[in-house]
Every structure is written in C-alpha cells, then in structure tokens.
Design a protein around this motif. Structure first.
Motif, short mmCIF file in Angstrom:
data_model
loop_
_atom_site.label_atom_id
_atom_site.label_comp_id
_atom_site.label_asym_id
_atom_site.label_seq_id
_atom_site.Cartn_x
_atom_site.Cartn_y
_atom_site.Cartn_z
N GLY A 541 0.86 53.70 46.76
CA GLY A 541 0.40 54.51 47.90
C GLY A 541 -0.78 55.38 47.54
N TYR A 542 -1.65 55.62 48.51
CA TYR A 542 -2.86 56.41 48.30
C TYR A 542 -2.91 57.54 49.33
CZ TYR A 542 -4.19 52.24 45.68
OH TYR A 542 -4.20 51.19 44.79
N ASN A 558 8.13 62.84 48.76
CA ASN A 558 9.34 62.94 49.59
C ASN A 558 10.00 61.57 49.80
OD1 ASN A 558 8.97 65.69 49.86
ND2 ASN A 558 7.90 65.52 51.82
N MET A 559 9.20 60.51 49.74
CA MET A 559 9.72 59.16 49.94
C MET A 559 10.24 58.53 48.64
SD MET A 559 9.72 57.93 52.99
CE MET A 559 9.36 58.80 54.52
N GLY A 560 10.13 59.27 47.53
CA GLY A 560 10.66 58.75 46.27
C GLY A 560 9.63 58.09 45.38
N PHE A 561 8.35 58.20 45.71
CA PHE A 561 7.30 57.64 44.87
C PHE A 561 7.08 58.53 43.64
CE2 PHE A 561 6.62 55.33 48.66
CZ PHE A 561 5.70 54.32 48.46
N SER A 562 6.59 57.93 42.59
CA SER A 562 6.22 58.67 41.38
C SER A 562 4.71 58.88 41.35
CB SER A 562 6.65 57.90 40.12
OG SER A 562 8.04 57.70 40.12
N PHE A 563 4.29 60.07 40.94
CA PHE A 563 2.87 60.38 40.84
C PHE A 563 2.24 59.58 39.70
CE2 PHE A 563 -0.52 62.96 38.90
CZ PHE A 563 -1.39 63.06 39.98
N VAL A 564 1.08 58.97 39.96
CA VAL A 564 0.36 58.20 38.94
C VAL A 564 -0.83 58.99 38.42
CG1 VAL A 564 -0.90 56.06 38.45
CG2 VAL A 564 1.12 56.01 39.93
N LYS A 565 -1.76 59.35 39.34
CA LYS A 565 -2.92 60.11 38.88
C LYS A 565 -3.67 60.68 40.09
CE LYS A 565 -6.24 56.25 38.69
NZ LYS A 565 -7.26 55.57 37.87
N GLU A 566 -4.56 61.61 39.77
CA GLU A 566 -5.45 62.20 40.77
C GLU A 566 -6.88 61.78 40.47
OE1 GLU A 566 -6.87 66.54 42.62
OE2 GLU A 566 -5.08 66.40 41.34
N GLU A 567 -7.58 61.29 41.48
CA GLU A 567 -8.97 60.87 41.31
C GLU A 567 -9.89 62.09 41.34
OE1 GLU A 567 -9.54 57.92 40.56
OE2 GLU A 567 -8.30 56.49 41.65
N ILE A 573 -2.75 58.95 43.71
CA ILE A 573 -2.16 57.61 43.70
C ILE A 573 -0.69 57.73 43.31
CG2 ILE A 573 -2.28 55.28 42.74
CD1 ILE A 573 -5.25 55.77 42.16
N TRP A 574 0.14 57.00 44.04
CA TRP A 574 1.59 57.08 43.85
C TRP A 574 2.16 55.68 43.74
CZ3 TRP A 574 3.86 62.06 44.05
CH2 TRP A 574 2.98 63.08 44.45
#
Length: 595
Positions: A541-542, A558-567, A573-574
């Motif tokens: 997700g973006y 809130n949907m359960g995604f994990s944070f990947v990085k910030e541009e 990005i999740w």
C-alpha cells in the motif's frame, strides 16, 4: 483577490500575469500537477500563459507543450520526440475557422459540397483517432467560430454553399463524434466569440499581425473556458450553492412586505427576473448541483416564501434551509459539517455586498460572486464556470436526495449513545463488483473528485479506468452502499497491479458521504479473499500525503499493514502478509458480485 470572477479583468490578467502567477502559487492549495499539450492552428503563447493562471486558480499546476505555429495536425497525427517524451495528460487542439482547408465555392454543386465537408471532417477525425491511439489521454477540441464576413448576407447561413452553413454542419459532425467517444470534449469557441462580441472578436488585425485568432483582451475568456473543462475533469467543480432569499431569489423582504408583497412570477418585469433565476437554479439542481438556503430570516417566513404560488423553487429542493439570525459564515460551517463537504465546494449567492465581504474574509475558500442586479444573476453564475459539466451520471441526478439522507443520518447519530448501535440502525447493505462498463464514468469521476479519503490521489480518465478494467494484471473493485435512507451509489474504489507475488495498490478511495461506516473494512476483507485465491502473498500500500487527506494517514496501520519506509517526498509504503490478515468485523451486510 479573485481574478477570475465574472466579468474578467482582462487588462490586469494580461498586464500583471507574472505577479498574479506568483500570488496564486503562494496559496495553500492541494495541488495536482498535469501535463497539457497545446496543438495550435494559430499562435498560442498568450493562450497558454492565461490558461496557466486559470488552472492555478483551480489548484492545478500545469506543464505545457506547444506545437510550432500551424503544426497541430502534423504533431497529432505523427507525433515527435518532444511530444512523445512529454506524455501529455490532456491535449488541447486550438483551431478556428481559418484552419479549414477548403470551403465551398459558389459554383459547387450540393454533392461536391458534401464531399468537401466529409473530407474536412475526416481530416479531424483521423487526427483525434491518432491522438487517442498514441497518447490515451482526453482531447479538448475547439468547435468553429463564425467567419468575419458573409458573402451572401443572410443567405450564407442556410445556403449549402455558404461558409456559415458549412461551418455549422462541420460543427454538428464534431458534436456527434463527442457524443459517441469518451474523453473527447468540445470547447465552445463559437459561443465564446458571440458572447464576447463577434465584431470585436473578428478583428483581423490580430490575425494579420500576430496570427492570434482573436484580440488579446478576448484570450483570457478563451483560456478560462478551457480551464473550466480541465478543472471539471479533475474534480475541481463546486458542489453547492448557498442562496440568500430576500432580494436574491425574490424581490423585497418577506418579513416586512409579507408573502403578498414579495416580487416573483411573470406578471412584472422585476418578478420575472427572480422567476427565471429560480428556474435556472432548479435546472442546476437537475444536473447534480446541491441547493441550500442561508438567510437572515424567520424560518416560517422563509418556508412561506418558498411556497409562493408563482415561485419555482420549493422547500424540498433544498438540502438544508438555514433561515435564522446567526452569522452566515457560521451557517456555512455548520452546513459543511452536516453534509461532510469541504467548504471550498460552496458558492455563496447573496445580493448584500456587506454579507459577501464577511464571507470573503472569514471563509476565503468559498466562492462569492459579486451579484449586482437580478437581471444579471443568471449570467454571473453561468459565466463563472463553477459547475462546468463534463460528465452526467445517475449519481449526479440524485445528489439532493443523497445529501438530505446524509444530513438525516447525521441527526439520527446524535440519538444513539453507542456508535455501533447507530451503525446497526442504518441497515446497511453493500454490493461489491469488478469494474463494470456501466460504472466506468462514475469511477473516473470519483478518482477526480475525492480528496479526503484518497490514499494515492491518482487522478484517472475514463480511458485509464477502462485500461485497468481490461488489463489481466489488475484487480479492481468498486463498492455500492445502501442504507435505510438512500442508495448512496458507487462510493468506494480499490485498484491494484499484480507484480510477481505482490498486489500494489494504485487506487484506494471512498466518498466522504460514507465516512466511518465500516465500508473500508468490508472492502479490505473482500480484497484479501480474492488475492488468497491466487499466488499473491503480499499487498503493498502507498500513502501520498496532501493537505486534505490527513484523515487516512493511519489507514494502513489500522488495517494491519507493516510500515516499510518513507520516501523523500513524505509518501509512505506499507506491506501486508495476506495469510496473516484477520478479517475485520463490520456492520454492513454484503452481496459480492465478483463478475
């Protein structure tokens, strides 16, 4: 200062365009950026300068490509490295009657004139089809204005050999193409010329000296018209008119003059002006513009005036009637809250300059046209371009009932102490489907109008949506929500592209009319069910932050995604492991029609 209120101050727009540009750039817009190619049959420099200003006024930053003088057909038909590399989002074809290759002569037969007409039309149709194939973007095409003389006088408009007749028939062929092809729009140059004044518009000095199709002081009107089409395509139209009552939709003050003393109807000149203005507002409502009352008045008097036997507008035509003695800016704020609408989607119409000035100062995002005399009310609203219509969907035709239902649901919410009990009371049902040809227009409209619940802010044309629909590597869902108050129509869209074992979300948005109802949970559940039946293991997700979509900044977490990085631009990005996702509970019963 609003440089684009009617009538335009063309001298200032031309003389101070750089200063105006800098001033507009300093405004706090939720900017969108677009690349616009202008293919000119005449000189386009000033047209582009003024178009840039008008688009900045609407919150659109534009980059421009301009063809060389007179090379509109060659660029559109064959392209070139510069245009191809530019990858336009919109192409505007800037032609006028002087760009017609061949006109009939007096010695031509009717059959030969028909052939000339077909040849001329075919030349343009080839151009449009080539552009569509190469660039897959919306096209804006001028129709033809009138020539600056009539060889046969009045006969010129009906004789098959007349230029005026020929151009009228050619325009009709353009209109038929527009009706039969999506993402093709006519800029009504013929109307602009006549509205400006054909005698002045046709001043050949500007053509002979500079190869401009019209005088310099007409160009801002031309560019404003093009900008109105573009801002409509990208969801920048206004949505609601807040109308004053006394001396705005009827003559006189009902509290002083009584019902029998106000002026409305066809019996008097003054009454007719208000009658036709009411009729115009009623016609706007029929194309999806929402009406509300904002008047310093007793409510009983307001309702009585709206039931006047000679009037056109009735109480049921308004989504809300705020007839009270509160400050009008307070009423507008409350109305925005009740309807979950941005205050920047409002137009405030009031005959009183003091009231207008208060709104301009306290709510600068609200459009406030300067209404002078009742005879000009229609012209002022119409020429201001607030409600430029590029699409009309079934959803548009039921806007008033939808917003009434939204306000009614919000009132009912106050009755319940427990929010879950309130959601249960709405008796919500959802229908989730793939993108369907019938829904393409509405889905494209949503992508361009939705700002608050919009994770990626990707703006799409109908062709873009159609490409997603037909591409085998896309998963596309849209959701319709129905409750006990109304069928809200299609209100949410999710679209993602499959890459290896991952689904990358390009679109996730939802209309503000159904915020916090649990529809996002239902759509997430459906998306996960679908991808689990494939080899997709991850959903990526973006989130692209804007001044308006802070509401969804925590959506993925809130949907359960994990944070990947910030541009570097602030986008995040999740990632979600689809096998570990736990289905969310929701108060919405669902009919899934996976077609």
């Amino acid at each position: 200062m609003d440089y684009f209120s009617y009538p335009l101050d063309t001298k200032t727009l031309i003389r101070k365009k750089l200063a105006i540009k800098n001033e507009l750039l300093e405004q706090n817009h939720s900017w969108i950026t677009k690349r616009i190619a202008v293919l000119g049959g005449s000189t386009t420099n000033e047209v582009v300068d003024q178009l840039e200003l008008a688009l900045l006024h609407y919150g659109i930053k534009a980059e421009f490509y301009q063809s060389e003088y007179g090379k509109y057909w060659e660029d559109g038909m064959f392209g070139n490295p510069a245009l191809d590399g530019f990858a336009p989002d919109i192409i505007y074809i800037h032609t006028n009657w002087r760009n017609v290759k061949e006109f009939p002569s007096i010695s031509d037969t009717e059959e030969s004139v028909d052939k000339i007409l077909d040849n001329e039309y075919t030349r343009f149709e080839q151009l449009w089809n080539s552009i569509k194939e190469k660039y897959q973007c919306p096209i804006i095409q001028n129709n033809f204005d009138r020539p600056d003389y009539r060889l046969m006088g009045n006969r010129d408009i009906w004789d098959y050999r007349g230029r005026s007749n020929f151009l009228s028939r050619l325009n009709q062929k353009f209109y038929l193409y527009a009706r039969e092809h999506t993402s093709f729009y006519i800029n009504d140059l013929d109307y602009i010329a006549q509205n400006f004044g054909l005698a002045e518009w046709s001043n050949s000095l500007y053509w002979n000296m500079y190869k401009y199709m019209c005088p310099m002081n007409a160009i801002p009107y031309l560019s404003f018209s093009i900008a109105n089409i573009i801002k409509s395509l990208f969801g920048k139209n206004k949505k609601l008119i807040a109308l004053d009552l006394d001396n705005t939709i009827w003559g006189g003050v009902i509290g002083d003059d009584g019902l029998e003393g106000i002026k409305i109807g066809k019996e008097t000149p003054q009454g007719q002006s208000y009658y036709y203005f009411q009729k115009y507002c009623k016609e706007l409502q029929k194309i999806g513009v929402v009406l509300a009352v904002n008047s310093k008045n007793d409510e009983d008097n307001a309702i009585a005036g709206l039931k006047h036997p000679e009037g056109v507008l009735r109480p049921d035509d308004f989504v809300s009637i705020k007839a009270n003695w509160n400050n009008k800016d307070q009423n507008l704020r409350e109305l925005a809250d009740e309807l979950s609408l941005g205050i920047d989607s409002f137009v405030f119409v009031d005959d009183n300059p003091a009231e207008r000035e208060i709104i301009k100062n306290r709510l600068p995002a609200v459009a406030v046209p300067d209404m002078d005399v009742a005879e000009n009310y229609i012209k002022i609203l119409d020429e201001s371009g607030y409600f430029e219509t590029t699409t009309i969907t079934e959803d548009d035709l039921s806007k008033t009932s939808q917003y009434k239902a939204r306000a009614q649901a919000k009132k009912e919410q106050a009755v319940y102490e427990n929010y879950d009990d309130y959601l249960k009371s709405l008796e919500m049902k959802a229908v989730v489907t793939e993108f369907d040809p019938i829904c393409i227009q509405r889905i494209a409209q949503l992508t361009n109008k939705t700002n608050q619940f919009n994770l990626t802010t990707l703006r799409c044309s109908e062709d873009d949506i159609r490409h997603m629909q037909n591409a085998p590597d896309y998963i596309c869902l849209c959701g319709r929500l129905i409750d006990k108050f109304a069928d809200n129509g299609i209100v949410t869209v999710v679209s993602g592209k499959i890459k290896d074992d991952s689904l990358h979300i390009e679109l996730w948005l939802m209309s503000c009319r159904v915020f916090k109802r649990g529809l996002e949970d239902l759509m997430m559940n459906e998306l996960v069910k679908i991808v689990r039946n494939t080899n997709i293991r991850r959903i990526v997700g973006y989130y692209k932050p804007t001044p308006k979509n802070g509401l969804v900044k925590d959506f993925y977490s809130n949907m359960g995604f994990s944070f990947v990085k910030e541009e570097s631009n602030g986008s995040t990005i999740w990632e979600l492991d689809t096998l570990s996702y736990e289905m969310h509970t929701t108060m919405i019963s669902m009919s899934s029609l996976w077609l």
